[in-house]
Design a protein around this motif. Structure first.
Motif, PDB file in Angstrom:
ATOM      1  N   ILE A  29       0.857  -1.179   0.000  1.00 42.43           N
ATOM      2  CA  ILE A  29       0.000   0.000   0.000  1.00 42.43           C
ATOM      3  C   ILE A  29       0.895   1.231   0.000  1.00 42.43           C
ATOM      4  O   ILE A  29       1.876   1.293   0.756  1.00 42.43           O
ATOM      5  CB  ILE A  29      -0.931  -0.014   1.222  1.00 42.43           C
ATOM      6  CG1 ILE A  29      -1.875  -1.209   1.143  1.00 42.43           C
ATOM      7  CG2 ILE A  29      -1.734   1.273   1.319  1.00 42.43           C
ATOM      8  CD1 ILE A  29      -2.785  -1.346   2.333  1.00 42.43           C
ATOM      9  N   GLY A  30       0.547   2.209  -0.804  1.00 37.36           N
ATOM     10  CA  GLY A  30       1.408   3.380  -0.975  1.00 37.36           C
ATOM     11  C   GLY A  30       1.315   4.374   0.147  1.00 37.36           C
ATOM     12  O   GLY A  30       1.031   5.560  -0.105  1.00 37.36           O
ATOM     13  N   GLU A  31       1.566   3.935   1.373  1.00 35.07           N
ATOM     14  CA  GLU A  31       1.616   4.894   2.485  1.00 35.07           C
ATOM     15  C   GLU A  31       3.008   5.503   2.566  1.00 35.07           C
ATOM     16  O   GLU A  31       3.869   5.220   1.723  1.00 35.07           O
ATOM     17  CB  GLU A  31       1.193   4.221   3.795  1.00 35.07           C
ATOM     18  CG  GLU A  31       1.901   2.934   4.132  1.00 35.07           C
ATOM     19  CD  GLU A  31       3.248   3.175   4.761  1.00 35.07           C
ATOM     20  OE1 GLU A  31       3.343   4.085   5.596  1.00 35.07           O
ATOM     21  OE2 GLU A  31       4.198   2.456   4.432  1.00 35.07           O
ATOM     22  N   LEU A  32       3.244   6.317   3.569  1.00 31.07           N
ATOM     23  CA  LEU A  32       4.454   7.144   3.614  1.00 31.07           C
ATOM     24  C   LEU A  32       5.731   6.319   3.594  1.00 31.07           C
ATOM     25  O   LEU A  32       6.620   6.531   2.757  1.00 31.07           O
ATOM     26  CB  LEU A  32       4.403   8.040   4.855  1.00 31.07           C
ATOM     27  CG  LEU A  32       5.594   8.966   5.069  1.00 31.07           C
ATOM     28  CD1 LEU A  32       5.795   9.893   3.893  1.00 31.07           C
ATOM     29  CD2 LEU A  32       5.400   9.777   6.358  1.00 31.07           C
ATOM     30  N   PHE A  33       5.842   5.370   4.512  1.00 29.46           N
ATOM     31  CA  PHE A  33       7.088   4.621   4.612  1.00 29.46           C
ATOM     32  C   PHE A  33       7.332   3.776   3.366  1.00 29.46           C
ATOM     33  O   PHE A  33       8.470   3.630   2.912  1.00 29.46           O
ATOM     34  CB  PHE A  33       7.061   3.735   5.856  1.00 29.46           C
ATOM     35  CG  PHE A  33       8.356   3.047   6.143  1.00 29.46           C
ATOM     36  CD1 PHE A  33       9.459   3.752   6.573  1.00 29.46           C
ATOM     37  CD2 PHE A  33       8.478   1.670   5.974  1.00 29.46           C
ATOM     38  CE1 PHE A  33      10.664   3.118   6.826  1.00 29.46           C
ATOM     39  CE2 PHE A  33       9.670   1.024   6.229  1.00 29.46           C
ATOM     40  CZ  PHE A  33      10.762   1.751   6.649  1.00 29.46           C
ATOM     41  N   TYR A  34       6.266   3.222   2.791  1.00 36.78           N
ATOM     42  CA  TYR A  34       6.422   2.409   1.585  1.00 36.78           C
ATOM     43  C   TYR A  34       6.941   3.261   0.432  1.00 36.78           C
ATOM     44  O   TYR A  34       7.859   2.849  -0.303  1.00 36.78           O
ATOM     45  CB  TYR A  34       5.085   1.772   1.221  1.00 36.78           C
ATOM     46  CG  TYR A  34       5.125   0.949  -0.045  1.00 36.78           C
ATOM     47  CD1 TYR A  34       5.605  -0.357  -0.029  1.00 36.78           C
ATOM     48  CD2 TYR A  34       4.688   1.483  -1.255  1.00 36.78           C
ATOM     49  CE1 TYR A  34       5.644  -1.113  -1.187  1.00 36.78           C
ATOM     50  CE2 TYR A  34       4.720   0.740  -2.414  1.00 36.78           C
ATOM     51  CZ  TYR A  34       5.204  -0.566  -2.383  1.00 36.78           C
ATOM     52  OH  TYR A  34       5.245  -1.303  -3.536  1.00 36.78           O
ATOM     53  N   GLN A  35       6.385   4.455   0.254  1.00 40.96           N
ATOM     54  CA  GLN A  35       6.836   5.317  -0.833  1.00 40.96           C
ATOM     55  C   GLN A  35       8.279   5.775  -0.627  1.00 40.96           C
ATOM     56  O   GLN A  35       9.041   5.880  -1.594  1.00 40.96           O
ATOM     57  CB  GLN A  35       5.910   6.533  -0.951  1.00 40.96           C
ATOM     58  CG  GLN A  35       4.528   6.217  -1.484  1.00 40.96           C
ATOM     59  CD  GLN A  35       4.555   5.720  -2.917  1.00 40.96           C
ATOM     60  OE1 GLN A  35       5.560   5.823  -3.606  1.00 40.96           O
ATOM     61  NE2 GLN A  35       3.443   5.168  -3.366  1.00 40.96           N
ATOM     62  N   VAL A  36       8.633   6.042   0.610  1.00 40.74           N
ATOM     63  CA  VAL A  36      10.022   6.416   0.882  1.00 40.74           C
ATOM     64  C   VAL A  36      10.966   5.268   0.525  1.00 40.74           C
ATOM     65  O   VAL A  36      12.038   5.480  -0.058  1.00 40.74           O
ATOM     66  CB  VAL A  36      10.172   6.822   2.365  1.00 40.74           C
ATOM     67  CG1 VAL A  36      11.632   6.841   2.779  1.00 40.74           C
ATOM     68  CG2 VAL A  36       9.546   8.185   2.601  1.00 40.74           C
ATOM     69  N   GLN A  37      10.570   4.048   0.849  1.00 40.08           N
ATOM     70  CA  GLN A  37      11.387   2.891   0.475  1.00 40.08           C
ATOM     71  C   GLN A  37      11.527   2.775  -1.041  1.00 40.08           C
ATOM     72  O   GLN A  37      12.616   2.469  -1.555  1.00 40.08           O
ATOM     73  CB  GLN A  37      10.763   1.612   1.028  1.00 40.08           C
ATOM     74  CG  GLN A  37      10.993   1.386   2.511  1.00 40.08           C
ATOM     75  CD  GLN A  37      10.427   0.048   2.959  1.00 40.08           C
ATOM     76  OE1 GLN A  37       9.292  -0.279   2.664  1.00 40.08           O
ATOM     77  NE2 GLN A  37      11.214  -0.714   3.672  1.00 40.08           N
ATOM     78  N   VAL A  38      10.439   2.993  -1.745  1.00 41.23           N
ATOM     79  CA  VAL A  38      10.485   2.902  -3.206  1.00 41.23           C
ATOM     80  C   VAL A  38      11.438   3.954  -3.777  1.00 41.23           C
ATOM     81  O   VAL A  38      12.251   3.665  -4.676  1.00 41.23           O
ATOM     82  CB  VAL A  38       9.067   3.080  -3.798  1.00 41.23           C
ATOM     83  CG1 VAL A  38       9.136   3.212  -5.322  1.00 41.23           C
ATOM     84  CG2 VAL A  38       8.190   1.899  -3.411  1.00 41.23           C
ATOM     85  N   ILE A  39      11.381   5.173  -3.238  1.00 39.33           N
ATOM     86  CA  ILE A  39      12.208   6.246  -3.783  1.00 39.33           C
ATOM     87  C   ILE A  39      13.679   6.009  -3.484  1.00 39.33           C
ATOM     88  O   ILE A  39      14.537   6.136  -4.377  1.00 39.33           O
ATOM     89  CB  ILE A  39      11.741   7.606  -3.224  1.00 39.33           C
ATOM     90  CG1 ILE A  39      10.318   7.913  -3.713  1.00 39.33           C
ATOM     91  CG2 ILE A  39      12.682   8.721  -3.668  1.00 39.33           C
ATOM     92  CD1 ILE A  39       9.723   9.167  -3.095  1.00 39.33           C
ATOM     93  N   TYR A  40      14.006   5.656  -2.224  1.00 44.88           N
ATOM     94  CA  TYR A  40      15.437   5.464  -1.952  1.00 44.88           C
ATOM     95  C   TYR A  40      15.950   4.151  -2.540  1.00 44.88           C
ATOM     96  O   TYR A  40      17.157   3.974  -2.713  1.00 44.88           O
ATOM     97  CB  TYR A  40      15.773   5.601  -0.467  1.00 44.88           C
ATOM     98  CG  TYR A  40      15.401   4.486   0.462  1.00 44.88           C
ATOM     99  CD1 TYR A  40      15.907   3.204   0.326  1.00 44.88           C
ATOM    100  CD2 TYR A  40      14.583   4.742   1.563  1.00 44.88           C
ATOM    101  CE1 TYR A  40      15.581   2.200   1.222  1.00 44.88           C
ATOM    102  CE2 TYR A  40      14.249   3.753   2.457  1.00 44.88           C
ATOM    103  CZ  TYR A  40      14.755   2.478   2.285  1.00 44.88           C
ATOM    104  OH  TYR A  40      14.437   1.485   3.175  1.00 44.88           O
ATOM    105  N   GLY A  41      15.059   3.211  -2.861  1.00 42.56           N
ATOM    106  CA  GLY A  41      15.505   2.036  -3.602  1.00 42.56           C
ATOM    107  C   GLY A  41      15.870   2.371  -5.038  1.00 42.56           C
ATOM    108  O   GLY A  41      16.709   1.695  -5.643  1.00 42.56           O
TER     109      GLY A  41
END
Length: 338
Positions: free
Chosen positions: A250-262
């Motif tokens: 689910i695209g919540e805050l921590f998930y999106q941050v992980q996607v971006i820094y990945g």
């Protein structure tokens, strides 16, 4: 001064001490007033200030924090959208969790041993199973139960439907968070209710007040003073705990941050982006908690202490009043001649 009893000899008594109206005020006036000094307190405060200043200076000057990347991503559309998803999860999980928790608390406080056992078993189960396991279970509900139906218990099914497509990722997350939250909310509400003195309920019953009115007008306002601190703490914990739904993509805050820094490899500044939003929103929740607690404390405090905003306004008014009176107090005297 002497004391005489019958034929016995007179016994001398000591003279009374000096009264407050003789020399005592003069003696006190001659004493030198020395203010209390706390050198170690000031030293500890100064040391703490130096440590905090060094920490802030290190964060500002250390290139490892990469503040340029932080500023580039902190208000992007992707991050703002993920913050909105996090707030939605928190809101729905809190509302549904506390509504269900209030019902479970009522079951635990009931006089029926069957209802008490059911409520206790629910709380025991959902507090024992980790939240991540509950989320994965609800996310894979269609794997465990192909069809669900309504009908006569242990008899024929009247209506049935497929479970595939009923609960999406967002629905499963909200359901898991709400059911998990309800177990803790039930104990928080029950603790606040049992903290109210039973004598007040007995007095209300003696006056003929209906039970619903007793609960709504007498028990609940007093119980809220005990419920609110723990409830607010639980809401803040749920707000930060929504990061665990990353396992459901689910695209919540921590998930999106992980996607971006990945994708970019900028781990530290992207984690600071998530930290900034968590701190900001937690601060707003804490401010709201303060004012709600102040509202429900009206019955216990006739004159509540001023809020930080009221203190700031009072300080500003004091400074303005001091400036207005300063010229008149320091103006030179004319000696009574025009």
């Amino acid at each position: 001064m002497t004391l005489t009893t019958g034929t016995a000899a007179a016994v001398p008594l000591p003279a009374p001490p000096a009264t407050a109206g003789t020399q005592l005020p003069e003696d006190l006036a001659s004493l030198k007033v020395v203010p209390a000094r706390h050198p170690w307190r000031w030293a500890a405060g100064l040391l703490a200030a130096v440590v905090v200043a060094q920490f802030i200076h290190g964060m500002a000057t250390n290139p490892g924090w990469d503040w340029a990347t932080f500023r580039a991503f902190v208000t992007t559309e992707t991050i703002l959208r993920s913050v909105w998803v996090t707030l939605q999860l928190t809101f729905y999980g809190t509302v549904l969790g506390f509504l269900l928790g209030a019902g479970i608390a009522a079951l635990r406080l009931s006089r029926s041993p069957i209802l008490q056992t059911i409520a206790w078993a629910y709380i025991w189960a959902f507090r024992s199973i980790p939240l991540i396991v509950q989320l994965v279970f609800w996310f894979n509900l269609s794997y465990l139960y192909k069809r669900l139906g309504l009908g006569i218990p242990f008899g024929p099914t009247l209506v049935s439907f497929d479970t595939i497509g009923i609960l999406g990722a967002m629905g499963a997350a909200v359901l898991g968070l709400a059911l998990h939250q309800a177990a803790y909310a039930a104990e928080i509400i029950r603790g606040g209710i049992i903290a109210v003195e039973t004598g007040q309920l007995e007095a209300a019953a003696a006056l003929g007040i209906p039970r619903f009115r007793q609960a709504w007008r007498i028990v609940l306002p007093q119980a809220m003073r005990g419920i609110l601190p723990a409830a607010a703490n639980e809401v803040i914990s749920l707000f930060k705990g929504t990061s665990i739904v990353y396992v459901m993509a689910i695209g919540e805050l921590f998930y999106q941050v992980q996607v971006i820094y990945g994708r970019t490899g900028r781990v530290v500044p992207l984690l600071m982006v998530a930290t900034f939003w968590y701190i900001l929103l937690t601060t707003l929740l804490s401010v709201g908690q303060y004012y709600v607690e102040r509202y429900f404390a009206r019955g216990a405090q006739r004159t509540p202490p001023p809020t930080p905003l009221q203190r700031a306004r009072g300080f500003v008014r004091h400074i303005q009043a001091t400036r207005r009176t300063a010229p008149s107090s320091t103006a030179p005297s004319t000696g009574g001649r025009s």
